[in-house]
Design an enzyme around this catalytic site. Structure first.
Site, short mmCIF file in Angstrom:
data_model
loop_
_atom_site.label_atom_id
_atom_site.label_comp_id
_atom_site.label_asym_id
_atom_site.label_seq_id
_atom_site.Cartn_x
_atom_site.Cartn_y
_atom_site.Cartn_z
N LYS A 147 0.84 -1.19 0.00
CA LYS A 147 0.00 0.00 0.00
C LYS A 147 0.88 1.25 0.00
O LYS A 147 1.93 1.29 0.67
CB LYS A 147 -0.89 -0.04 1.24
CG LYS A 147 -1.97 1.04 1.31
CD LYS A 147 -2.85 0.78 2.53
CE LYS A 147 -3.97 1.79 2.68
NZ LYS A 147 -4.84 1.46 3.84
N SER A 159 -10.03 -1.43 6.80
CA SER A 159 -9.34 -1.10 5.56
C SER A 159 -8.61 -2.26 4.90
O SER A 159 -8.19 -2.15 3.74
CB SER A 159 -8.35 0.06 5.79
OG SER A 159 -9.06 1.26 5.97
N SER A 178 -9.62 1.15 2.99
CA SER A 178 -8.81 2.03 2.16
C SER A 178 -7.70 1.32 1.38
O SER A 178 -7.08 1.90 0.50
CB SER A 178 -8.18 3.12 3.03
OG SER A 178 -7.25 2.57 3.96
#
Length: 549
Positions: free
Chosen positions: A104, A209, A185
């Site tokens: 990420k 997330s 996310s």
């Protein structure tokens, strides 16, 4: 292959190459496992350089449409060459040696890639060191292929944005329905893993997330106990709730990545509470008998939250069918293992206030530790001001409501007002939540549809693993997100089931999730409307040898 080369005879080399070719299967990368790729690399079916080139080509096939990647690591080929040479010389660093993975974008790397949480506010900033989880991946031989897109600022900026959107990366979407909401996310990590753009990826979770994007993109996601994996070098929201975890297509692959990144780190004192003084062996927990004798509770009162929704019936029907799989595998299901504070959780102001106080403290600490900070942003107030004035940040169409609320609250996590708020959260998620239900009913785990599983676990820091469960059936009405640009519910969009446990219970949860996964294989039943098609093939040198004999 070394044995064959040692003879140096053309006719024998031809014989060896023929046998060797039969050993190499070359599975589609959308289904490939870490173990299979590792074995192929060890058998010289192809090289890590081949894998990097193939995965890069796959990324280019879909990235202009779905945008799961923000950037590819320009050093990946060089890293692959080094790891290939090490393998050739008989040395491997671990089970991820030469395996490409993604991370990420908010996870720091001291290389040419960005670490910005998807924003222009931090574009061009540099960190002094790799995040600890990145260092651990590299220590185990993984190749960091690139950085995945995400919901900007980990979905902790706006009240009215869309999952998977970042200012400098655009809008990510999922592969099961046109303009599918990828959830967030860790949006890009989930979409990329699903499409076979890498073996696995890292995500971060504060509240859902990892779990939520894993669910709707038909993959496995592990949200570890807070403190099992280091947060050092990762753009933060909450030191009390943030955790870093793996996202993969199978439970075993996720377990192997978790083994690599778990462990103590003096730069994150939460990890010092971990009971894992030596390396955890999560892959060993992946056994078909993982459900045998386990007591699993269902918090029926939480299920009521989705029971009345237009799409809730399909999820609940699949969930109920899953309980029969669990009992057939040897588990005992305990009904009405309720979360007594569930209604309070849904309305309590302390849940958000803890995050506001934590973020105000943590983001300023992070900003002060940057090697370079081009926009000279050092406080939350300055971060908000920059975001509201840079037109590329799409303000005010996408607001800064979370930061506005944090600044209005006006406390940090060292303020006297913070401790009672945090203790309230621990009570809600503890005795009133997961820990209380586990204790009262003598349970090994709780299960819930993944859309419900993140909330109680977030406030108390306990682990959860999500596994594919099914998808919305044909004829499901399309439901858009509030922003109006993404489809949240429609036929063929996946959903998952989550196993929830006490602190440090990852091994038990992985065993149960693996046993369920292997008995159902729901992931394999779904089709995507878009997929990459480039596949890894035999080494070019071996193909040339075949042509010459």
């Amino acid at each position: 292959m070394t044995f064959c080369k040692s003879f140096g005879l053309v006719w024998f080399l031809h014989t060896c190459v023929t046998v060797y070719a039969r050993k190499c299967v070359y599975p589609p990368l959308i289904n490939a496992t870490r173990e299979g790729l590792f074995d192929d690399l060890m058998n010289s079916c192809y090289s890590s350089v081949d894998l990097v080139n193939t995965y890069t080509a796959r990324i280019h096939e879909v990235n202009s449409t779905l945008r799961p990647l923000l950037e590819i690591n320009l050093d990946a080929l060089r890293e692959a060459e080094v790891l290939d040479e090490e393998r050739k010389n008989g040395y491997t660093r671990g089970g991820l040696h030469g395996i490409p993975v993604l991370i990420k974008e908010s996870i720091g790397t001291a290389d040419q890639m960005q670490t910005t949480a998807g924003s222009y506010a931090l574009y061009g900033s540099k960190v002094f060191h790799d995040a600890t989880v990145v260092s651990k991946l590299r220590d185990h031989g993984a190749i960091v292929l690139g950085k995945t897109s995400m919901s900007e600022w980990m979905n902790f900026r706006s009240s009215n944005s869309s999952n998977g959107w970042t200012a400098w990366g655009g809008q990510t979407s999922g592969a099961y329905f046109p303009m599918q909401d990828p959830n967030g996310s860790s949006s890009g990590s989930a979409v990329a893993v699903d499409l076979g753009l890498a073996v696995a990826a890292l995500g971060t979770e504060t509240v859902g997330s990892i779990l939520f994007p894993s669910e709707v993109n038909n993959i496995v996601g592990i949200k570890p106990t807070v403190g099992l994996t280091s947060r050092y070098g990762v753009i933060p929201i909450s030191e009390h709730q943030d955790t870093i975890g793996p996202m993969a297509r199978t439970v075993k692959d996720a377990a192997s990545v978790l083994e690599a990144i778990a462990g103590r780190d003096p730069r994150d004192n939460y990890t010092l509470a971990s009971p894992n003084r030596t390396g955890p062996l999560y892959v060993n927990a992946c056994r078909l008998e993982g459900l045998q004798g386990k007591r699993i509770g269902i918090p029926r009162n939480a299920l009521d939250t989705i029971g009345g929704l237009p799409h809730g019936a399909a999820v609940l029907a699949a969930f109920e069918a899953a309980t029969h799989v669990l009992t057939e595998a040897g588990a005992t299901i305990i009904q009405d293992a309720n979360l007594t504070a569930w209604p309070e959780l849904l309305t309590s102001s302390s849940v958000k206030q803890v995050l506001y106080a934590d973020f105000t403290t943590s983001i300023e600490r992070y900003l002060s530790g940057l090697k370079t900070n081009p926009n000279q942003i050092h406080t939350l107030q300055e971060l908000r001001n920059y975001t509201q004035t840079d037109p590329r940040e799409d303000y005010p169409r996408r607001d800064t409501a979370e930061w506005d609320a944090a600044l209005a609250l006006g406390i940090t996590n060292t303020s006297p007002e913070f401790w009672p708020l945090y203790q309230k959260n621990l009570r809600i998620g503890g005795e009133g939540g997961i820990l209380g239900a586990l204790s009262r009913h003598n349970l090994d785990a709780l299960i819930l549809p993944t859309s419900l599983a993140a909330y109680m676990s977030s406030v108390v820091g306990t682990p959860v693993i999500t596994v594919p469960l099914g998808a919305y059936p044909k004829g499901t009405s399309v439901i858009y997100n509030d922003f109006g640009n993404l489809v949240q519910v429609a036929e063929n969009i996946p959903f998952g089931i989550s196993f929830m446990g006490a602190h440090w219970s990852e091994e038990t949860l992985i065993g149960m999730a693996y046993a369920f996964e292997q008995r159902t294989l729901f992931r394999e039943t779904l089709t995507r409307y878009i997929e990459p098609h480039t596949e890894v093939t035999r080494r070019q040198g071996d193909e040339a040898a075949d042509k010459g004999t």
